[in-house]
Motif scaffolding. Structure first.
Motif, PDB file in Angstrom:
ATOM      1  N   MET A 172     -14.317  10.033  24.621  1.00  0.00           N
ATOM      2  CA  MET A 172     -13.349   8.987  24.916  1.00  0.00           C
ATOM      3  C   MET A 172     -13.143   8.122  23.677  1.00  0.00           C
ATOM      4  N   GLY A 173     -11.874   7.895  23.316  1.00  0.00           N
ATOM      5  CA  GLY A 173     -11.600   7.152  22.101  1.00  0.00           C
ATOM      6  C   GLY A 173     -10.556   6.081  22.289  1.00  0.00           C
ATOM      7  N   TRP A 174     -10.180   5.458  21.175  1.00  0.00           N
ATOM      8  CA  TRP A 174      -9.172   4.406  21.139  1.00  0.00           C
ATOM      9  C   TRP A 174      -8.253   4.661  19.945  1.00  0.00           C
ATOM     10  N   VAL A 175      -7.021   4.156  20.020  1.00  0.00           N
ATOM     11  CA  VAL A 175      -6.045   4.320  18.944  1.00  0.00           C
ATOM     12  C   VAL A 175      -5.340   2.987  18.729  1.00  0.00           C
ATOM     13  N   ILE A 176      -5.249   2.542  17.468  1.00  0.00           N
ATOM     14  CA  ILE A 176      -4.501   1.331  17.158  1.00  0.00           C
ATOM     15  C   ILE A 176      -3.529   1.618  16.015  1.00  0.00           C
ATOM     16  N   GLY A 177      -2.537   0.779  15.893  1.00  0.00           N
ATOM     17  CA  GLY A 177      -1.577   0.898  14.794  1.00  0.00           C
ATOM     18  C   GLY A 177      -0.166   0.736  15.316  1.00  0.00           C
ATOM     19  N   SER A 178       0.771   1.154  14.526  1.00  0.00           N
ATOM     20  CA  SER A 178       0.529   1.670  13.183  1.00  0.00           C
ATOM     21  C   SER A 178       1.289   0.812  12.190  1.00  0.00           C
ATOM     22  N   THR A 179       1.091   1.110  10.893  1.00  0.00           N
ATOM     23  CA  THR A 179       1.807   0.391   9.858  1.00  0.00           C
ATOM     24  C   THR A 179       3.270   0.808   9.840  1.00  0.00           C
ATOM     25  N   PHE A 180       4.072   0.079   9.063  1.00  0.00           N
ATOM     26  CA  PHE A 180       5.512   0.317   9.021  1.00  0.00           C
ATOM     27  C   PHE A 180       5.975   0.114   7.586  1.00  0.00           C
ATOM     28  N   GLU A 181       6.102   1.203   6.829  1.00  0.00           N
ATOM     29  CA  GLU A 181       6.431   1.123   5.412  1.00  0.00           C
ATOM     30  C   GLU A 181       7.692   1.934   5.141  1.00  0.00           C
ATOM     31  N   ARG A 182       8.759   1.256   4.761  1.00  0.00           N
ATOM     32  CA  ARG A 182      10.042   1.906   4.530  1.00  0.00           C
ATOM     33  C   ARG A 182      10.041   2.721   3.228  1.00  0.00           C
ATOM     34  N   ASP A 183      10.827   3.794   3.242  1.00  0.00           N
ATOM     35  CA  ASP A 183      11.087   4.619   2.060  1.00  0.00           C
ATOM     36  C   ASP A 183       9.822   5.166   1.409  1.00  0.00           C
ATOM     37  N   SER A 184       8.837   5.502   2.237  1.00  0.00           N
ATOM     38  CA  SER A 184       7.609   6.116   1.728  1.00  0.00           C
ATOM     39  C   SER A 184       7.405   7.464   2.397  1.00  0.00           C
TER      40      SER A 184
END
Length: 636
Positions: free
Chosen positions: A507-519
C-alpha cells in the motif's frame, strides 16, 4: 429539486404517476408498456426498420419517467438483427427523480433490470447534456435537460425515429408549438418516422407545416387514436444529409498509446473500425499516462465556465468506463475528493446554493466540505474547502490497457511515427528510416506535444497550439506510523495527495505533481521532490508531518512525464483544417483523466454524424482552430 410525481393507487405494482405541474397522467392506467410499444415503437416501424443497420437514432421530446427508452432498449436487446449502436436522445425540462423512474417500471417486471441500470446513472442532472452508457457502450442515452427548443438547437444529427411527447397542447403548449416542431424537423432526414398519441388538430397542422406527412391510426386504451407520420417536406431542405457523408468503418491508425489514444481506439473499435495504435515506447502508457495514480475531480467555477461543464461531462463518461472496465479498490476507487482551497475560497455557482432550484442536482457533484471531512484531514474547521462527490483516484495505465484490449484494436510498440504521407486516398505512417509502419483511411494524432510536428508533416499550415508541460510526482510505501495519519480520500487544491494506493510492493501514497512549461526532461530531480513535499505541507500539514521521515531519509520514489496543454486549458479535439481524414485528440494538460474518454466519444460522434455527448457550442470550443485563435489572442 427533482420534478414532483404524485402516485395514485390504481391496482398496479407501482401506482399511477401524475404530474402536478401539468395536471395530467404520465402514462395509461394499464402501466404504459403496451402504449409505448404500440404507439411509439410500432408507430415508428421498430424493430423491423433498424434491422441490419450499423446504428439507429431515436429522438424523444419529453423523457418523463423513461418508459419509452426502457421499452426501446429492451426491444434492441431482444432483436438478433439489432444495429451495432443504438442512440436515444431525449429532452426533458423537468427531470423526475431516479427513484420515481425505477418505481414506474415496477408494474412491468421484464423492464426492472433495465430500470435499475438506468436508476444507477440518473444523478447530477444539471441543465445541459448528460451522456449515459449501457451495454458496453452500444446503447447510448443522451439526456438533454432544459427547454426542448433550446436543447435541439445544440444538436446536429439526423434522427431515424421520433417519439413526440404526448402532453396536451393545452397543458404544455411550449412542447407543442410550431417552433418546437421546426427544431425537431431540423434533426430529421427524409423518411424519418414520427409517432405520438396526441392527435389534436393543432398538432397535426403544425407538423404538416414543418414538413411531416401524418395520419391518424387506431390507438390503444384509453386513447382511441394515435398519430404516425414521416418527414417528407414538399421543399428541398437546405442542410446536407449527414447520413450520406457518414464514413463506413474501415481501418484507422492512432498515433499515441496514452489515455487519449487508447480511448479513441476503443471508441472507434466499438463502432466497427479496425484500429492500429502506434507508439514509440515498448509498453503502453509510457508517457504522461504512466502516473502511478491520478485524481479524478470536477473543475468548479462561479460562472460554471466551459471548462467546468466539460469536466463534469468528462467525469461522467470516465466513471462509466472505470466501473465497466476496472477492478474497484485495485485499479480505481470512487472515494470522493476534498479540494482544499489554498489561495481563496472557491465559490459555487449561485444557482447551486441551498434552496435554489439546482441545489439537489448540483450536490450530486460538489458541495462545501463538512466539519467531519476537514477534521479527518487534520484541517481547521474554518478551512475553505469543497467536497467532490463523484470523484476518486484511478491508475491511468490500467485504463489504457483495458481500452487497448477492446476487440478490433491492435497495439504496436517501438513504432515511432516520424512522417505522414497521403497516397491513393490512404495515410501512410513512416519511421525515421522512411519505412512504412502502417497505412489506413483514417488517422488520429494522440501523441501529446508530438502531435504538433506530425500535424505539420501531414500538411497543416497553422501549427497546433500545443505546449509541453513537465510534471514530476513523488510516491512511496506506507510505514506502520504513516497510514493512520492519512485521510480516507484524495485531497487536491495545491498539488494533490492520493493517500492509499495498492502498488505492486504494497500500500502506497502518491503526491504531486510539478508544473514546468516547455520542458521535455524526464530526469528525476531532487529539487522537485522537495517542491512536492513543500506543497503537501501547505495542503495537508498532518499528512506531511507523517511522511517527513521518508523524505528526510530519501525513501521516496519519483516519476516524471511530459503532459501537453493548450492556451485555452481545454483539449484540442477535431479534424485538422484542410487535411482530409486526419483528426487530433491532445492538449488535455493535467486533466487527462477528466477529458480522455469524453474526447474519444466526441471524436467518434462527430466523425459519424451521431448525437454529440455535449452541447454543440461546448464541442466547438475544443476544435484545434479555436485553441490556435486563443493562442494568437494571448500573443497580441
Amino acid at each position: 429539486m427533482p420534478e414532483r410525481v404524485e402516485w395514485r393507487e390504481d391496482g398496479t405494482a407501482s401506482g399511477s404517476p401524475c404530474s402536478p405541474r401539468f395536471g395530467d397522467r404520465q402514462r395509461s392506467e394499464l402501466g404504459g408498456l403496451e402504449q409505448a410499444k404500440a404507439v411509439f415503437l410500432q408507430g415508428c416501424g421498430l424493430p423491423e426498420a433498424w434491422a441490419g443497420q450499423p446504428q439507429w437514432c431515436v429522438l424523444e421530446t419529453g423523457f418523463g419517467l423513461g418508459l419509452n427508452f426502457l421499452v426501446t432498449w429492451a426491444a434492441w436487446k431482444a432483436d438478433a438483427q439489432r444495429p451495432r449502436l443504438l442512440h436515444f436522445v431525449s429532452t426533458e425540462a423537468f427531470p423526475a427523480s431516479a427513484d420515481d423512474v425505477l418505481r414506474n417500471a415496477q408494474t412491468h417486471p421484464e423492464l426492472i433490470p433495465f430500470a435499475e441500470q438506468l436508476q444507477h446513472q440518473l444523478w447530477g442532472l444539471l441543465p445541459g447534456f448528460h451522456r449515459l452508457s449501457f451495454e458496453n457502450g452500444q446503447v447510448l442515452l443522451t439526456l438533454c435537460i432544459g427547454d426542448a427548443k433550446a436543447m435541439l438547437r445544440e444538436h446536429n444529427f439526423e434522427a431515424d425515429s421520433v417519439y413526440l411527447d404526448g402532453f396536451s397542447p393545452v397543458l404544455n403548449a411550449d412542447s407543442r408549438d410550431v417552433h418546437t416542431f421546426k427544431a425537431v424537423a431540423r434533426c430529421c432526414r427524409r423518411g424519418t418516422r414520427i409517432a405520438t398519441w396526441n392527435v389534436e388538430g393543432s398538432v397535426c397542422d403544425a407538423l404538416t407545416q414543418c414538413g411531416f406527412v401524418v395520419k391518424k391510426v387506431s390507438g390503444i386504451a384509453p386513447k382511441r387514436d394515435s398519430l404516425r407520420g414521416e418527414y417528407q417536406p414538399a421543399w428541398e431542405p437546405r442542410k446536407k444529409s449527414i447520413t450520406e457523408h457518414r464514413p463506413t468503418p474501415a481501418r484507422c491508425i492512432v498515433i499515441g498509446a496514452g489515455l487519449a489514444g487508447a480511448a479513441v481506439a476503443a471508441s472507434l473499435a466499438r463502432r466497427g473500425w479496425q484500429v492500429t495504435v502506434l507508439d514509440a515506447a515498448s509498453a503502453p502508457a509510457a508517457g504522461a499516462s504512466g502516473l502511478p495514480a491520478g485524481v479524478l475531480a470536477a473543475h468548479v467555477s462561479p460562472d460554471d465556465s466551459v471548462l467546468s461543464r466539460l469536466s463534469r461531462s468528462g467525469i461522467r463518461v470516465m466513471l462509466q468506463q472505470a466501473e465497466s472496465l476496472l477492478q474497484t479498490g485495485t485499479d480505481w476507487q470512487a472515494t470522493g475528493v476534498l479540494e482544499h482551497c489554498i489561495e481563496h475560497a472557491r465559490k459555487l455557482p449561485a444557482t447551486w446554493q441551498a434552496g435554489q432550484a439546482l441545489a439537489d442536482a448540483a450536490h450530486d457533484w460538489t458541495t462545501l466540505a463538512t466539519a467531519e471531512q476537514l477534521k479527518h484531514c487534520g484541517l481547521p474547521l474554518d478551512t475553505p474547502a469543497l467536497w467532490h462527490v463523484r470523484a476518486g483516484w484511478i491508475k491511468p495505465a490500467r485504463l489504457v490497457q483495458a481500452w487497448l484490449a477492446t476487440p478490433g484494436v491492435t497495439w504496436r510498440g517501438q513504432s515511432e511515427a516520424c512522417q505522414l504521407l497521403r497516397h491513393a486516398g490512404q495515410w501512410q505512417v513512416l519511421d525515421a528510416a522512411g519505412q512504412m509502419l502502417a497505412q489506413a483511411e483514417l488517422l488520429v494524432l494522440a501523441a501529446g506535444h508530438g502531435s504538433r510536428a506530425l500535424a505539420t508533416s501531414a500538411g497543416l499550415l497553422n501549427p497546433l497550439a500545443l505546449q509541453p508541460i513537465r510534471g514530476q510526482a513523488s510516491w512511496g510505501l506506507h510505514a506502520p506510523d504513516t497510514a493512520p495519519a492519512m485521510p480516507a480520500f484524495p485531497v487536491n487544491g495545491h498539488g494533490s495527495l492520493v493517500p492509499n494506493v495498492p502498488l505492486d510492493a504494497g500500500m502506497g501514497w502518491v503526491i504531486g505533481s510539478t508544473f514546468e512549461r516547455d520542458s521535455h526532461s524526464r530526469d528525476i530531480r531532487p529539487a522537485d521532490e522537495q517542491h512536492n513535499f513543500s506543497k503537501l505541507q501547505t495542503l495537508l500539514p498532518v499528512a506531511a508531518q507523517a511522511l517527513a521521515c521518508q523524505f528526510d531519509r530519501h525513501q521516496v520514489q519519483g516519476w516524471a512525464g511530459i503532459r501537453c496543454a493548450t492556451p485555452s486549458r481545454l483539449p484540442s479535439l477535431g479534424p485538422l483544417e484542410n487535411v482530409p481524414n486526419v483528426w487530433v485528440s491532445s492538449g488535455m494538460g493535467s486533466r487527462g483523466l477528466s477529458f480522455a474518454a469524453l474526447c474519444a466519444e466526441l471524436l467518434a460522434a462527430r466523425l459519424h454524424g451521431e448525437p454529440l455527448p455535449v452541447e454543440q457550442r461546448l464541442a466547438d470550443a475544443l476544435l484545434p482552430q479555436y485553441a490556435k485563435r486563443h493562442a494568437d489572442a494571448l500573443e497580441t
